[in-house]
Every structure is written in structure tokens, then in C-alpha cells.
Design a protein around this motif. Sequence first.
Motif, mmCIF file in Angstrom:
data_model
loop_
_atom_site.group_PDB
_atom_site.id
_atom_site.type_symbol
_atom_site.label_atom_id
_atom_site.label_comp_id
_atom_site.label_asym_id
_atom_site.label_seq_id
_atom_site.Cartn_x
_atom_site.Cartn_y
_atom_site.Cartn_z
ATOM 1 N N SER A 213 0.831 -1.216 0.000
ATOM 2 C CA SER A 213 0.000 0.000 0.000
ATOM 3 C C SER A 213 0.856 1.253 0.000
ATOM 4 C CB SER A 213 -0.905 0.048 1.240
ATOM 5 O OG SER A 213 -1.593 -1.153 1.370
ATOM 6 N N PHE A 214 1.880 1.255 0.828
ATOM 7 C CA PHE A 214 2.747 2.433 0.859
ATOM 8 C C PHE A 214 3.516 2.586 -0.452
ATOM 9 C CE2 PHE A 214 1.782 2.459 5.352
ATOM 10 C CZ PHE A 214 1.728 3.822 5.615
ATOM 11 N N GLY A 215 3.904 1.441 -1.040
ATOM 12 C CA GLY A 215 4.578 1.490 -2.341
ATOM 13 C C GLY A 215 3.669 2.115 -3.383
ATOM 14 N N LEU A 216 2.389 1.728 -3.359
ATOM 15 C CA LEU A 216 1.412 2.254 -4.312
ATOM 16 C C LEU A 216 1.242 3.763 -4.144
ATOM 17 C CD1 LEU A 216 -0.026 0.548 -6.373
ATOM 18 C CD2 LEU A 216 -1.997 0.420 -4.848
ATOM 19 N N LEU A 217 1.129 4.202 -2.877
ATOM 20 C CA LEU A 217 1.009 5.637 -2.607
ATOM 21 C C LEU A 217 2.229 6.392 -3.124
ATOM 22 C CD1 LEU A 217 -0.496 5.807 0.999
ATOM 23 C CD2 LEU A 217 -1.580 6.490 -1.153
ATOM 24 N N THR A 218 3.404 5.784 -2.947
ATOM 25 C CA THR A 218 4.627 6.425 -3.434
ATOM 26 C C THR A 218 4.598 6.551 -4.950
ATOM 27 O OG1 THR A 218 5.776 5.403 -1.578
ATOM 28 C CG2 THR A 218 7.158 6.311 -3.321
ATOM 29 N N VAL A 219 4.160 5.484 -5.631
ATOM 30 C CA VAL A 219 4.087 5.518 -7.102
ATOM 31 C C VAL A 219 3.108 6.605 -7.553
ATOM 32 C CG1 VAL A 219 3.307 4.230 -9.139
ATOM 33 C CG2 VAL A 219 4.786 3.124 -7.449
ATOM 34 N N PHE A 220 1.935 6.682 -6.903
ATOM 35 C CA PHE A 220 0.947 7.704 -7.289
ATOM 36 C C PHE A 220 1.513 9.109 -7.061
ATOM 37 C CE2 PHE A 220 -2.806 4.666 -6.293
ATOM 38 C CZ PHE A 220 -2.584 4.002 -7.498
ATOM 39 N N GLY A 221 2.165 9.274 -5.916
ATOM 40 C CA GLY A 221 2.752 10.576 -5.608
ATOM 41 C C GLY A 221 3.798 10.967 -6.632
ATOM 42 N N LEU A 222 4.660 9.999 -7.002
ATOM 43 C CA LEU A 222 5.692 10.276 -8.002
ATOM 44 C C LEU A 222 5.063 10.594 -9.352
ATOM 45 C CD1 LEU A 222 8.431 7.617 -7.149
ATOM 46 C CD2 LEU A 222 8.608 10.107 -6.931
ATOM 47 N N ALA A 223 3.964 9.899 -9.686
ATOM 48 C CA ALA A 223 3.290 10.159 -10.970
ATOM 49 C C ALA A 223 2.811 11.597 -11.032
ATOM 50 C CB ALA A 223 2.121 9.190 -11.148
ATOM 51 N N ILE A 224 2.259 12.102 -9.935
ATOM 52 C CA ILE A 224 1.792 13.502 -9.905
ATOM 53 C C ILE A 224 2.972 14.452 -10.054
ATOM 54 C CG2 ILE A 224 0.763 15.272 -8.417
ATOM 55 C CD1 ILE A 224 -1.023 13.040 -7.254
ATOM 56 N N ILE A 225 4.039 14.183 -9.315
ATOM 57 C CA ILE A 225 5.207 15.076 -9.354
ATOM 58 C C ILE A 225 5.833 15.082 -10.748
ATOM 59 C CG2 ILE A 225 7.569 15.373 -8.489
ATOM 60 C CD1 ILE A 225 6.420 14.303 -5.751
ATOM 61 N N VAL A 226 6.013 13.878 -11.334
ATOM 62 C CA VAL A 226 6.647 13.792 -12.654
ATOM 63 C C VAL A 226 5.775 14.459 -13.712
ATOM 64 C CG1 VAL A 226 7.298 12.181 -14.502
ATOM 65 C CG2 VAL A 226 8.052 11.761 -12.154
ATOM 66 N N SER A 227 4.434 14.194 -13.689
ATOM 67 C CA SER A 227 3.573 14.770 -14.733
ATOM 68 C C SER A 227 3.497 16.277 -14.588
ATOM 69 C CB SER A 227 2.187 14.140 -14.701
ATOM 70 O OG SER A 227 1.588 14.350 -13.448
ATOM 71 N N ASN A 228 3.560 16.778 -13.363
ATOM 72 C CA ASN A 228 3.492 18.228 -13.147
ATOM 73 C C ASN A 228 4.797 18.913 -13.493
ATOM 74 O OD1 ASN A 228 3.921 20.663 -11.192
ATOM 75 N ND2 ASN A 228 1.731 20.478 -11.533
ATOM 76 N N MET A 229 5.913 18.369 -13.025
ATOM 77 C CA MET A 229 7.188 19.078 -13.164
ATOM 78 C C MET A 229 7.879 18.822 -14.491
ATOM 79 S SD MET A 229 8.760 18.831 -9.329
ATOM 80 C CE MET A 229 10.022 20.043 -9.664
ATOM 81 N N PHE A 230 7.664 17.624 -15.060
ATOM 82 C CA PHE A 230 8.433 17.280 -16.259
ATOM 83 C C PHE A 230 7.587 17.166 -17.515
ATOM 84 C CE2 PHE A 230 10.749 15.565 -12.588
ATOM 85 C CZ PHE A 230 11.888 16.346 -12.687
ATOM 86 N N GLY B 74 4.562 18.878 -17.820
ATOM 87 C CA GLY B 74 3.776 20.099 -17.987
ATOM 88 C C GLY B 74 2.275 19.910 -17.885
ATOM 89 N N ILE B 75 1.833 18.869 -17.195
ATOM 90 C CA ILE B 75 0.394 18.631 -17.055
ATOM 91 C C ILE B 75 -0.088 19.290 -15.767
ATOM 92 C CG2 ILE B 75 -1.388 16.858 -16.767
ATOM 93 C CD1 ILE B 75 0.507 14.978 -18.349
ATOM 94 N N ASN B 76 -0.985 20.254 -15.922
ATOM 95 C CA ASN B 76 -1.485 20.993 -14.759
ATOM 96 C C ASN B 76 -2.987 21.112 -14.827
ATOM 97 O OD1 ASN B 76 1.095 21.965 -13.560
ATOM 98 N ND2 ASN B 76 1.292 22.849 -15.604
ATOM 99 N N VAL B 77 -3.621 21.237 -13.696
ATOM 100 C CA VAL B 77 -5.035 21.609 -13.722
ATOM 101 C C VAL B 77 -5.090 23.096 -14.037
ATOM 102 C CG1 VAL B 77 -5.823 19.825 -12.148
ATOM 103 C CG2 VAL B 77 -5.063 22.004 -11.230
ATOM 104 N N PRO B 78 -6.148 23.546 -14.750
ATOM 105 C CA PRO B 78 -6.220 24.954 -15.070
ATOM 106 C C PRO B 78 -6.330 25.805 -13.819
ATOM 107 C CG PRO B 78 -8.104 23.766 -15.980
ATOM 108 C CD PRO B 78 -7.276 22.783 -15.220
#
Length: 155
Positions: free
Chosen positions: A14-31, A33-37
Motif C-alpha cells: 500500500s505504501f509502495g502504491l502511494l509512493t508511485v501515485f505521488g511520483l506520478a503527480i510530481i513527474v507529470s506536473n514538473m516534467f 507540464g500537465i497541470n489543472v487549469p
Amino acid sequence: MHIHPYERRWIIFSFGLLTVFGLAIIVSNMFLGINVPGIADQVQTVISPAEAAAVPTGLRELGPGRYEVHMTAQVWRYEPNEVRIPKDSTVTFYLYSKDIIHGFKIPGTTLSSMIIPGQVGKMTYTFTEPGEYPIICHEYCGAGHHLMTGRVIVE
Ligand code: CUA
């Protein structure tokens, strides 16, 4: 406290999954360029149905390479339903509904919004690739929903 080995594995998983989801948000946002308007780009102002019906629709040139489009949506069409602009134009769309909720989506771009009666949708995009971009209504709006289309032609 005794933790069963299976339980321990699930906790780690479960913690591994949370880490993967968190990283997915960080990578999509920072690298990627996917942002909510931002809030300023979602709803610009409040407008009555009579005002929406009286909006002077169409394309206006604001300056070199800068345009705005005032577009109304109603069952089952956009007005205007075709917009022609040169390559590398930055276009701000103002979207008004004359009746019910519609959608506005141009696949392959960041342009995607609901068109809500009483509100003005505002979105900006720069078209760098020439071609024909379909506009589709992606909010179900009745029997003719699937026929509700338009296009942006980038020359
Ligand atoms: Cu308009 Cu679906």
C-alpha cells in the motif's frame, strides 16, 4: 504487537502504491507540464441567457499572431463552427452556452472545458502545427450530441 507476514506485505504494498501515485503527480506536473487549469482560466464571469444569446460571435485579431474567438454553443452546434487562423497563432476562446451544458474539446491540445449556462469559459492555446483540428462536444446534450462538432483550421 504481532503483524502477520501477509499483513506486513500488504502494508508495504500500500505504501509502495502511494509512493508511485505521488511520483506520478510530481513527474507529470514538473516534467510533462500537465497541470489543472488555474481558477482564472475556468470561469471568467457570470452571464445571463439573454446576454449569451446576444454575444457577437466570431474571430477577432488582437495583434500579430494573437486572436480571440467568442463562440456560443446550443443544441447542437457551435457558432462559429469553423475558425481559420495562421500557424503559430495564440487564440483565446470565450465560450458561452445559449441553453444547456455542452462540452468543448480539441483532441491533441490542452483545450477541454464544459460550457455551462450562465458562465463564460475562457481558455488560451497556441497552435504551432498546421492542420485541421476538430472541436467536439464531450458533454452529453441530447439526441444530436454526436453531431455537435466544429473545427479550427490552422493554415
Ligand atoms: Cu453539445 Cu453534447
